[in-house]
Every structure is written in structure tokens, then in C-alpha cells.
Design a protein around this motif. Structure first.
Motif, PDB file in Angstrom:
ATOM      1  N   VAL A  53       2.586  19.475  10.324  1.00 19.60           N
ATOM      2  CA  VAL A  53       3.508  18.510  10.793  1.00 19.60           C
ATOM      3  C   VAL A  53       4.495  18.838   9.384  1.00 19.60           C
ATOM      4  O   VAL A  53       5.618  18.687   9.614  1.00 19.60           O
ATOM      5  N   THR A  54       3.443  17.796   8.025  1.00 22.44           N
ATOM      6  CA  THR A  54       4.822  17.500   7.118  1.00 22.44           C
ATOM      7  C   THR A  54       4.570  18.943   6.478  1.00 22.44           C
ATOM      8  O   THR A  54       5.239  19.652   5.841  1.00 22.44           O
ATOM      9  N   THR A  55       3.713  20.026   6.332  1.00 14.94           N
ATOM     10  CA  THR A  55       3.913  21.576   6.161  1.00 14.94           C
ATOM     11  C   THR A  55       5.076  21.986   6.947  1.00 14.94           C
ATOM     12  O   THR A  55       5.768  22.548   5.676  1.00 14.94           O
ATOM     13  N   GLY A  56       5.252  22.155   7.909  1.00 13.59           N
ATOM     14  CA  GLY A  56       6.714  22.681   8.847  1.00 13.59           C
ATOM     15  C   GLY A  56       7.819  22.086   8.632  1.00 13.59           C
ATOM     16  O   GLY A  56       8.757  22.493   8.722  1.00 13.59           O
ATOM     17  N   GLN A  62      15.072  24.256   9.308  1.00 11.98           N
ATOM     18  CA  GLN A  62      15.416  22.806  10.495  1.00 11.98           C
ATOM     19  C   GLN A  62      15.059  23.372  11.798  1.00 11.98           C
ATOM     20  O   GLN A  62      14.981  22.717  12.465  1.00 11.98           O
ATOM     21  N   ASP A  63      16.212  24.402  11.931  1.00 10.64           N
ATOM     22  CA  ASP A  63      16.238  24.832  13.473  1.00 10.64           C
ATOM     23  C   ASP A  63      15.025  25.406  14.473  1.00 10.64           C
ATOM     24  O   ASP A  63      14.482  25.671  15.158  1.00 10.64           O
ATOM     25  N   ALA A  64      13.435  25.667  13.016  1.00 11.29           N
ATOM     26  CA  ALA A  64      12.327  25.877  13.926  1.00 11.29           C
ATOM     27  C   ALA A  64      11.367  24.307  13.939  1.00 11.29           C
ATOM     28  O   ALA A  64      10.822  24.669  14.770  1.00 11.29           O
ATOM     29  N   HIS A  65      12.325  23.482  13.766  1.00 12.98           N
ATOM     30  CA  HIS A  65      10.913  22.283  13.580  1.00 12.98           C
ATOM     31  C   HIS A  65      10.759  21.975  15.213  1.00 12.98           C
ATOM     32  O   HIS A  65      11.906  21.870  16.358  1.00 12.98           O
ATOM     33  N   THR A  66       9.725  21.311  15.398  1.00 13.71           N
ATOM     34  CA  THR A  66       8.862  20.226  16.373  1.00 13.71           C
ATOM     35  C   THR A  66      10.059  19.322  16.016  1.00 13.71           C
ATOM     36  O   THR A  66      10.374  18.450  15.259  1.00 13.71           O
ATOM     37  N   PRO A  67       9.727  18.154  17.442  1.00 15.10           N
ATOM     38  CA  PRO A  67      10.357  16.860  17.864  1.00 15.10           C
ATOM     39  C   PRO A  67       9.730  16.156  16.269  1.00 15.10           C
ATOM     40  O   PRO A  67      10.602  15.565  15.324  1.00 15.10           O
ATOM     41  N   ALA A  68       8.225  16.400  15.704  1.00 14.60           N
ATOM     42  CA  ALA A  68       7.402  15.535  14.678  1.00 14.60           C
ATOM     43  C   ALA A  68       7.793  15.826  14.408  1.00 14.60           C
ATOM     44  O   ALA A  68       8.054  15.434  12.504  1.00 14.60           O
ATOM     45  N   MET A  69       7.970  17.981  13.079  1.00 12.67           N
ATOM     46  CA  MET A  69       8.719  18.182  12.204  1.00 12.67           C
ATOM     47  C   MET A  69      10.378  17.528  11.947  1.00 12.67           C
ATOM     48  O   MET A  69      10.534  17.343  10.730  1.00 12.67           O
ATOM     49  N   GLN A  70      10.854  16.696  12.731  1.00 16.57           N
ATOM     50  CA  GLN A  70      12.024  16.488  12.887  1.00 16.57           C
ATOM     51  C   GLN A  70      12.539  15.202  12.309  1.00 16.57           C
ATOM     52  O   GLN A  70      12.914  15.096  11.345  1.00 16.57           O
ATOM     53  N   ALA A  72       9.262  14.146  10.179  1.00 17.53           N
ATOM     54  CA  ALA A  72       9.054  14.059   8.861  1.00 17.53           C
ATOM     55  C   ALA A  72       9.996  14.288   7.764  1.00 17.53           C
ATOM     56  O   ALA A  72       9.334  14.218   7.285  1.00 17.53           O
ATOM     57  N   PHE A  73      10.665  14.897   8.575  1.00 19.80           N
ATOM     58  CA  PHE A  73      11.276  16.021   7.129  1.00 19.80           C
ATOM     59  C   PHE A  73      12.577  15.170   6.999  1.00 19.80           C
ATOM     60  O   PHE A  73      12.205  14.849   4.811  1.00 19.80           O
ATOM     61  N   PRO A  74      12.597  13.921   6.899  1.00 20.84           N
ATOM     62  CA  PRO A  74      13.383  13.325   5.367  1.00 20.84           C
ATOM     63  C   PRO A  74      12.556  12.531   4.552  1.00 20.84           C
ATOM     64  O   PRO A  74      12.937  12.991   3.498  1.00 20.84           O
ATOM     65  N   ALA A  75      11.341  12.366   5.024  1.00 24.35           N
ATOM     66  CA  ALA A  75      10.563  11.623   3.904  1.00 24.35           C
ATOM     67  C   ALA A  75      10.061  13.031   2.538  1.00 24.35           C
ATOM     68  O   ALA A  75       9.235  12.543   2.195  1.00 24.35           O
ATOM     69  N   GLU A  76       9.885  13.831   3.775  1.00 23.63           N
ATOM     70  CA  GLU A  76       8.599  14.761   3.562  1.00 23.63           C
ATOM     71  C   GLU A  76       9.935  15.144   2.384  1.00 23.63           C
ATOM     72  O   GLU A  76       9.808  15.215   0.978  1.00 23.63           O
ATOM     73  N   ARG A  77      10.773  15.393   3.017  1.00 24.59           N
ATOM     74  CA  ARG A  77      12.130  16.274   1.444  1.00 24.59           C
ATOM     75  C   ARG A  77      12.261  15.508   0.591  1.00 24.59           C
ATOM     76  O   ARG A  77      12.956  15.686  -0.557  1.00 24.59           O
ATOM     77  N   ALA A 106      -1.699  16.013  -3.109  1.00 25.96           N
ATOM     78  CA  ALA A 106      -0.990  15.391  -1.922  1.00 25.96           C
ATOM     79  C   ALA A 106       1.054  15.811  -2.929  1.00 25.96           C
ATOM     80  O   ALA A 106       1.532  15.873  -1.559  1.00 25.96           O
ATOM     81  N   TRP A 107       1.174  14.926  -2.703  1.00 28.10           N
ATOM     82  CA  TRP A 107       2.195  15.217  -4.275  1.00 28.10           C
ATOM     83  C   TRP A 107       3.048  16.364  -5.060  1.00 28.10           C
ATOM     84  O   TRP A 107       4.215  16.667  -4.324  1.00 28.10           O
ATOM     85  N   LEU A 108       1.722  17.276  -5.082  1.00 21.49           N
ATOM     86  CA  LEU A 108       2.420  18.578  -5.860  1.00 21.49           C
ATOM     87  C   LEU A 108       2.473  19.686  -4.562  1.00 21.49           C
ATOM     88  O   LEU A 108       3.980  20.349  -4.392  1.00 21.49           O
ATOM     89  N   ASP A 109       1.918  18.934  -3.443  1.00 14.63           N
ATOM     90  CA  ASP A 109       1.576  19.619  -2.343  1.00 14.63           C
ATOM     91  C   ASP A 109       3.474  20.243  -1.191  1.00 14.63           C
ATOM     92  O   ASP A 109       4.546  21.144  -1.136  1.00 14.63           O
ATOM     93  N   ARG A 110       4.185  19.017  -2.195  1.00 15.99           N
ATOM     94  CA  ARG A 110       5.338  18.451  -1.297  1.00 15.99           C
ATOM     95  C   ARG A 110       6.469  19.106  -2.037  1.00 15.99           C
ATOM     96  O   ARG A 110       7.257  19.973  -1.399  1.00 15.99           O
TER      97      ARG A 110
END
Length: 198
Positions: A53-56, A62-70, A72-77, A106-110
Motif C-alpha cells: 500500500v505505502t509503496t504504491g 494516482q489514477d492507479a491507486h487503490t482506495p487504500a493507497m489513496q 495512505a498517499f497524503p501522509a506518505e507524500r 523506512a524514512w529513506l524508502d519514502r
């Protein structure tokens, strides 16, 4: 000007790297009155290790995001945007078992996001996230030269930063921390002298 301070040590007030990231933050704040300081403590507020989820969320359009990815996106980005918006990035990187703490990984991975911080072409990878000053505090119980069998801390950070376009990070080292109180005090004094020269 924005200064980003990243801490990853789990040893609290006993942490050498935290003492030095504080010294660096104070140093740059004094040189840049009015600068904004952003602090991210990866020990008290850890990022989860990446998963599908977080990787996606950070790597897929964004048009390929699942609801879970959507979701998660704000916090990840936000983690990536915090880095990209900073002029100075201070990273506290103690050596744990010959490498960096997993929470720092984990931070570097973002930060490794294709099309944002790096791109590929037939010429190979190209870093896109240069243009900021990165200072890494490297604290170690012993002494480890680069390219020796047990050194996977600075090498990992340097290679990763180079991959995303940060080619000239500064490393402030505090070594022999495990050799006793006098060695620890000397390492801190030497590191703070290096900070004063920046």
C-alpha cells in the motif's frame, strides 16, 4: 529557509547522534535567523516499514491507486515533500549492528520515488533531488573505515543520497563512543569542532 532535522537513535538523552543533530540545528539556525526548523523523530514517531500500500501510494500514478493507497498517499507524500522543501537536511544516523537503524531506512524508502527524486534512461539512473545541503551525523561505538567488511552505515547513506542526486553530503563523525567516557567526550568535542567550521 527550511532546516529539516531527522533523528533515529532509540537511546534518548544518552544519544550521541541526537546531541550532535541538536548542535547542528542550533548552528544553522544561528547562521540563518528566521529559518523554519522541521523536526522528525523516527524513534518516538516511527514510520511503518513500506508495504504494497505505502509503496504504491508513493510510486504509482494516482489514477492507479487503490482506495487504500489513496488513503495512505497524503501522509506518505508529506514525508517526501518535507525533504524536497528543505534547504538543509540534518540526519542523525547512529550505527546499529554495522548499519543504520531500521526506522531511518523506512524514512529513506519514502525518498526513493521514480520520476520525482530519480529517473532512468539508457544512460542509467539520474538523481533529481539535488540542490539541498545534507549533513549526516555518524555515531559509532568503534572505528570503521569505509569499504571494510563491517561498514554498511555511511556507505549506504552516501550511495542512496548520490542515487537521488545529493552528491556532496557532509559526514560529521563521532567514533569510539563505546571505548569509555573519555573517548565519548573526545568524540563529541571533535564532532562539535567540525560543526563549528560549517
Amino acid at each position: 529557509m527550511q532546516i529539516l532535522r531527522i533523528d533515529s537513535a532509540v537511546t534518548g538523552e544518552n544519544s550521541v547522534s541526537r546531541e550532535l543533530t541538536q548542535a547542528l540545528a542550533d548552528h544553522f539556525a544561528a547562521k540563518n535567523p528566521g529559518a523554519t526548523l522541521i523536526e522528525r523523530d523516527l524513534a518516538s514517531n516511527p514510520l511503518p516499514h513500506i508495504d504494497a500500500v505505502t509503496t504504491g501510494a508513493i510510486r504509482l500514478p494516482q489514477d492507479a491507486h487503490t482506495p487504500a493507497m489513496q488513503a495512505a498517499f497524503p501522509a506518505e507524500r508529506a514525508v517526501l515533500d518535507e525533504f524536497l522543501a528543505s534547504d538543509v537536511v540534518i540526519i542523525g544516523a547512529p550505527m546499529y549492528n554495522f548499519t543504520i537503524p531500521s526506522q531511518l531506512k523506512a524514512w529513506l524508502d519514502r525518498l526513493g520515488v521514480p520520476g520525482v527524486t530519480f529517473s532512468y534512461s539508457e544512460a542509467g539512473p539520474k538523481g533529481l533531488a539535488g540542490g539541498r545541503r545534507v549533513i549526516v551525523v555518524s555515531s559509532r561505538g568503534g572505528v570503521y573505515e569505509q569499504d571494510t567488511p563491517f561498514e554498511h552505515q555511511e556507505t549506504l547513506i552516501r550511495d542512496f543520497l548520490s542515487f537521488i542526486g545529493v552528491d556532496d553530503p557532509v559526514f560529521i563523525r563521532a567514533e569510539k563512543i563505546g571505548f569509555g567516557p573519555e573517548a565519548r567526550a573526545e568524540a563529541l568535542a571533535d564532532a562539535k569542532a567540525e560543526i563549528a567550521k560549517l
